[in-house]
Write an enzyme that holds these catalytic residues in place. Structure first.
Site, PDB file in Angstrom:
ATOM      1  N   HIS A  13      45.141  51.985  50.162  1.00 50.19           N
ATOM      2  CA  HIS A  13      46.215  51.131  50.667  1.00 50.19           C
ATOM      3  C   HIS A  13      45.921  49.728  50.123  1.00 50.19           C
ATOM      4  O   HIS A  13      45.199  48.940  50.746  1.00 50.19           O
ATOM      5  CB  HIS A  13      46.244  51.126  52.193  1.00 50.19           C
ATOM      6  CG  HIS A  13      46.499  52.472  52.797  1.00 50.19           C
ATOM      7  ND1 HIS A  13      47.771  52.982  52.980  1.00 50.19           N
ATOM      8  CD2 HIS A  13      45.649  53.432  53.236  1.00 50.19           C
ATOM      9  CE1 HIS A  13      47.701  54.184  53.521  1.00 50.19           C
ATOM     10  NE2 HIS A  13      46.421  54.480  53.689  1.00 50.19           N
ATOM     11  N   THR A  14      46.469  49.452  48.943  1.00 49.77           N
ATOM     12  CA  THR A  14      46.089  48.221  48.249  1.00 49.77           C
ATOM     13  C   THR A  14      46.508  46.967  49.001  1.00 49.77           C
ATOM     14  O   THR A  14      45.896  45.914  48.839  1.00 49.77           O
ATOM     15  CB  THR A  14      46.705  48.201  46.843  1.00 49.77           C
ATOM     16  OG1 THR A  14      48.129  48.339  46.956  1.00 49.77           O
ATOM     17  CG2 THR A  14      46.158  49.345  46.001  1.00 49.77           C
ATOM     18  N   CYS A  15      47.560  47.089  49.813  1.00 53.41           N
ATOM     19  CA  CYS A  15      48.014  45.901  50.557  1.00 53.41           C
ATOM     20  C   CYS A  15      46.934  45.413  51.511  1.00 53.41           C
ATOM     21  O   CYS A  15      46.816  44.212  51.771  1.00 53.41           O
ATOM     22  CB  CYS A  15      49.278  46.219  51.342  1.00 53.41           C
ATOM     23  SG  CYS A  15      50.652  46.775  50.318  1.00 53.41           S
ATOM     24  N   PHE A  16      46.163  46.368  52.056  1.00 53.88           N
ATOM     25  CA  PHE A  16      45.164  46.025  53.072  1.00 53.88           C
ATOM     26  C   PHE A  16      43.741  46.165  52.544  1.00 53.88           C
ATOM     27  O   PHE A  16      42.786  46.099  53.321  1.00 53.88           O
ATOM     28  CB  PHE A  16      45.350  46.924  54.303  1.00 53.88           C
ATOM     29  CG  PHE A  16      46.747  46.918  54.834  1.00 53.88           C
ATOM     30  CD1 PHE A  16      47.229  45.826  55.512  1.00 53.88           C
ATOM     31  CD2 PHE A  16      47.598  48.006  54.620  1.00 53.88           C
ATOM     32  CE1 PHE A  16      48.526  45.812  56.009  1.00 53.88           C
ATOM     33  CE2 PHE A  16      48.892  47.995  55.104  1.00 53.88           C
ATOM     34  CZ  PHE A  16      49.367  46.897  55.800  1.00 53.88           C
TER      35      PHE A  16
END
Length: 869
Positions: free
Chosen positions: A833-836
């Site tokens: 989950h690259t956003c987090f």
């Protein structure tokens, strides 16, 4: 100190040397007696009223009045009146004697006798009412020493209503200062000072009228000495007078500040007059402080108007110049107050006082610059100039503030050494340093003193920048002390020039991109959008993929820049000695859309910087210098074109005799270029192909050669890139780059140059579902250590969409990294989950299986994709 006139038909006032109202003048105002018939011109207590010319007519008139009085011996002395009739045409005032029982028609006849103005052309006004011929004077309650207005020739008067209002104010003040309110008839409704002031401002010429009309209008207020009258009312021993005077002065100041910006400059002379008078009689009083603050606010507004002016010197410039020397006392008073606050750390400097100090300093600096420009920087003492005292006093203020700021910076350094949080009250230190820096420019050696102070206090200076510099601040002055700042400071200063889109915009710019046509579709979405639409934020989604959010946006930035700067696109050229660096390609014109693509590139790079994304490309030094509007020298092209650099170096260093004996190696002032297999020859100057290069003109030849090859050939491309960059930045591009070195810009675009440290990576990683002591976590870090640098970057990219980390390492990322346990089959591939910044791992049973899965995601087609339907 003699003040301005009380009015055209009232008293003059004086203050004694100690700032106390002259008692003799007060007594005259209380008596308010004037016998024009029996006082010679030299004895008149009100010389502003009359010239020698009308004094004679007054003496003649007095004889007539005397005979008139002898003809009526039965009249009571108590009914006699002495009236002051002001003629609006010419501004002259005559004295008329009458009786309360006389009719207005009789008054008209006496006016005609003195002025030769026919009765038919006369209109007499008293307290706003026109007197009717058949009425007795007693009907209008006309009192002794009343002022009447003869307005028969009103059309020749520019502002008759203002004159009338001003005279009404002076009449009311005169009554109050005489203290005869209890013995006189009450004033009619609407005859209070504040009501008259409101009336005065309600008829002020508007924005559509010429500024000279507004100035003339306000000049009536000053020339009639209303400011002095109100100040005398304020210092009156009667409490009621004092309250009324204070209220009226404040009302006038507030009314000035409420005017449109374009008109406020016209109020400067009047507010300055109030400041002078109040400083004279009550320099430590709150009313004087309010007046000084109002003056500062006016100066701020006027200075902003001057700064926006594009037409050189205007009337506003001269107005600021005229008040330059007069505002020095205010500057000195605020300097004392500010210095006391700076030294007393329990209070801290007041934001309001610092701002007001700055508002007084700017016009004073302007006045000094204008009058002493040829002498700046100034070496004191000056030989002979009227400004020597003023310049010397400012130099003293500069020295005191410089010493005080040294104490303040030491205070911060001590606090940082104890690891204490910086106090909010220290936020004004930068504003004070900015003023000190500006002052230093006036004096020989002044700038060196400030540089020495800041260089010796680099740590607290940088701490102030990182803590207190916010968006919208004017912090361009800090670039003068760039060498005393760190990379973090310089990056912070540059990024604060970008607008905060989250605060100003509510809608995001949505993009749905096909990976197979990434550059073309990105070009369409970004080029056709308005700058405002891009500032609101970007929502990015790849076609047929589920992932969205900041991580996908970071990946998009990276992939788009890789496409833009690939040499196959012909937009940019790789540097000869450093393949990581790029510069505009003169041959890019083969693409009919190449200029649009350069503007698009400027937008993309600016957006990446604004979103704090490292895109993995670097700019060539020559390209960077062009963006900063700097001259390109021979040494600057060393890494861009090594062959041309060596050739030019050889030409310049060759023995002059040998060079000339070989006819300059056959060189002429031309440049041969080859683009797409086609050779062209361009002249470097007029008749260049007929001008031989020799030892005397070879410097010119090299300079023109460099300029032609690296400047003019790509100037249009650089201009388009800057145009796109400006669309996002919204301030001149040079303002952004002046805070940075080339190495700083490298760090912002590509990140750190060092190899990724696994230990630093591990220190900034936390776990969920795993413990740091679990064998799977131990295996993970061992596998990373075995990987190549490129493989590690691929894992990092899969994990975070960042292939490059900030210059300061993993601590420079917006968040810590996380490893989550994936509660699914123990042999499946990792997910992220690259956003987090989350990497999700199964609980692999063996280290070999984990390594196999991790190496699989290092492949480009996997690390750059987040799963497809």
């Amino acid at each position: 100190m003699t003040l301005s006139r009380f009015s055209d038909n009232h008293h003059k006032r004086k203050f004694d040397d100690n700032g106390v109202v002259d008692n003799n003048i007060l007594q005259k105002m209380k008596r308010h007696e004037l016998d024009a018939d029996h006082t010679s011109p030299s004895q008149q207590p009100f010389p502003p009223w009359r010239s020698d010319e009308n004094s004679a007519s007054n003496r003649s008139s007095s004889q007539s009045s005397s005979s008139s009085s002898t003809e009526s011996p039965t009249r009571s002395e108590s009914t006699r009146l002495q009236l002051f009739v002001r003629m609006m045409s010419g501004g002259k005032t005559i004295v008329i004697h009458a009786d309360k029982n006389d009719t207005v028609e009789t008054l008209h006849n006496r006016i005609e006798f003195k002025t030769k103005i026919p009765v038919s052309e006369q209109r007499v006004i008293y307290k706003g009412r026109q007197l009717q011929d058949d009425r007795p004077l007693s009907y209008y309650s006309i009192e002794q020493d009343s002022s009447l207005h003869l307005v028969g020739r009103m059309r020749s008067t520019e502002h008759p209503v203002a004159c009338q209002v001003v005279d009404d104010i002076m009449y009311i003040v005169s009554r109050m200062l005489r203290g005869d309110n209890n013995n006189s008839p009450p004033l009619p409704r609407g005859m209070s000072i504040n009501e008259k002031l409101s009336s005065f401002f309600s008829t002020i010429p508007g924005e559509s009228e010429e500024s000279s009309s507004t100035e003339n209008y306000l000049n009536i207020f000053t020339s009639s000495s209303v400011p002095a009258a109100l100040v005398m009312l304020y210092v009156s021993p009667l409490e009621a007078n004092r309250i009324c005077g204070e209220s009226s002065v404040k009302l006038f100041l507030n009314s000035c500040l409420a005017l449109p910006d374009e008109l406020q400059s016209c109020c400067l002379p009047v507010v300055l007059e109030f400041c002078r008078l109040l400083r004279r009689v009550c320099p430590h009083n709150g009313l004087y402080g309010s007046c000084r603050n109002a003056l500062g606010t006016l100066l701020e507004t006027v200075q902003e108007t001057v700064d926006k002016s594009e037409a050189g010197f205007t009337s506003l410039h001269y107005r600021l110049l005229s008040v330059g020397e007069e505002i020095l006392p205010c500057l000195s008073e605020l300097a004392d107050l500010m210095e006391q606050q700076l030294v007393d750390d329990s209070l801290g400097p007041s934001l309001y006082d610092v701002q007001k100090f700055s508002s007084f300093w700017k016009p004073l600096r302007y006045a000094i610059d204008f009058q002493l420009s040829s002498l700046i920087p100034i070496a004191l003492p000056l030989r002979s100039t009227v400004l020597e005292a003023e310049v010397g006093r400012v130099r003293q203020i500069f020295g005191r503030l410089l010493t005080t700021m040294n104490i303040c910076l030491l205070r911060i350094e001590s606090s940082l050494g104890r690891r204490e949080a910086m106090a909010l009250k220290w936020g004004q230190y930068l504003a004070v340093l900015k003023i000190v820096s500006s002052m230093s420019e006036l004096y020989l050696g002044g700038k060196e003193q400030v540089v020495s102070l800041i260089n010796s206090m680099k740590v607290p200076f940088c701490a102030l920048i990182l803590k207190f510099v916010k968006r919208g601040d004017d912090h361009g002055w800090i670039s003068e002390y760039k060498e005393a700042t760190t990379f973090e400071c310089r990056r912070h200063l540059a990024l604060m020039l970008f607008p905060d889109g989250k605060e100003d915009y509510t809608e995001m710019h949505e993009m749905l991109i096909d990976r197979s046509d990434l550059l073309k579709e990105a070009f369409e979405y970004i080029s056709k959008a308005s700058p405002g639409g891009l500032l609101g934020g970007l929502f990015m989604e790849f076609k047929n993929e589920e992932a969205t959010g900041p991580g996908v946006l970071r990946e998009w930035f990276y992939l788009v820049c890789q496409e833009i700067f690939t040499p196959g696109r012909t937009l940019f050229l790789r540097s000869a000695d450093d393949f990581r660096r790029f510069s505009p390609n003169p041959a890019s014109k083969v693409d009919p859309l190449h200029l649009d693509y350069f503007k698009f590139t400027g937008r993309v790079v600016a957006l990446a910087l604004m979103h704090n994304v490292q895109v993995g490309v670097l700019f060539d030094r020559v390209f960077y210098l062009q963006l900063t509007n700097q001259t390109i020298s021979l040494e600057d092209i060393k890494d861009t074109d090594r062959i041309m650099y060596n050739s030019c170096k050889q030409i310049l260093e060759m023995d002059p005799v040998f060079f000339d004996s070989n006819a300059g190696l056959g060189l002429t002032f031309v440049l041969e270029t080859e683009e797409l297999g086609k050779r062209e020859t361009e002249e470097l100057k007029q008749d260049g192909k007929y001008t031989a290069v020799n030892s005397e003109n070879r410097d010119e030849y090299v300079e023109l050669l460099i300029n032609k090859r690296f400047v003019t050939s790509v100037s249009e491309l650089v201009e388009k890139f800057s145009e796109g960059f400006f669309d996002i930045l919204s301030v001149p591009v040079q303002s952004f780059f002046r805070h940075l070195h080339l190495e700083d810009f490298d760090g912002m675009l590509r990140g750190g140059e060092n190899q990724i440290s696994v230990d630093d990576w591990k220190a900034h990683t936390e776990y969920n579902g795993f413990r740091e002591t679990d064998r799977q976590i131990d295996w993970f870090w061992k596998i990373l250590r075995k990987m190549t640098e490129e493989e590690r970057r691929s894992v990092l990219f899969f994990w975070t969409s960042n292939k490059f980390i900030p210059v300061e390492g993993f601590r420079g990322l917006s968040s810590k990294l996380y490893i989550y346990r994936l509660h699914e089959a123990n042999d499946r591939l990792p997910t992220s989950h690259t956003c987090f910044y989350r990497l999700c791992l199964p609980k692999y049973p063996t280290m070999g299986l984990m390594e196999q899965r991790l190496r699989f995601i290092t492949q480009d087609h996997v690390s750059s994709s987040f799963g497809k339907w």
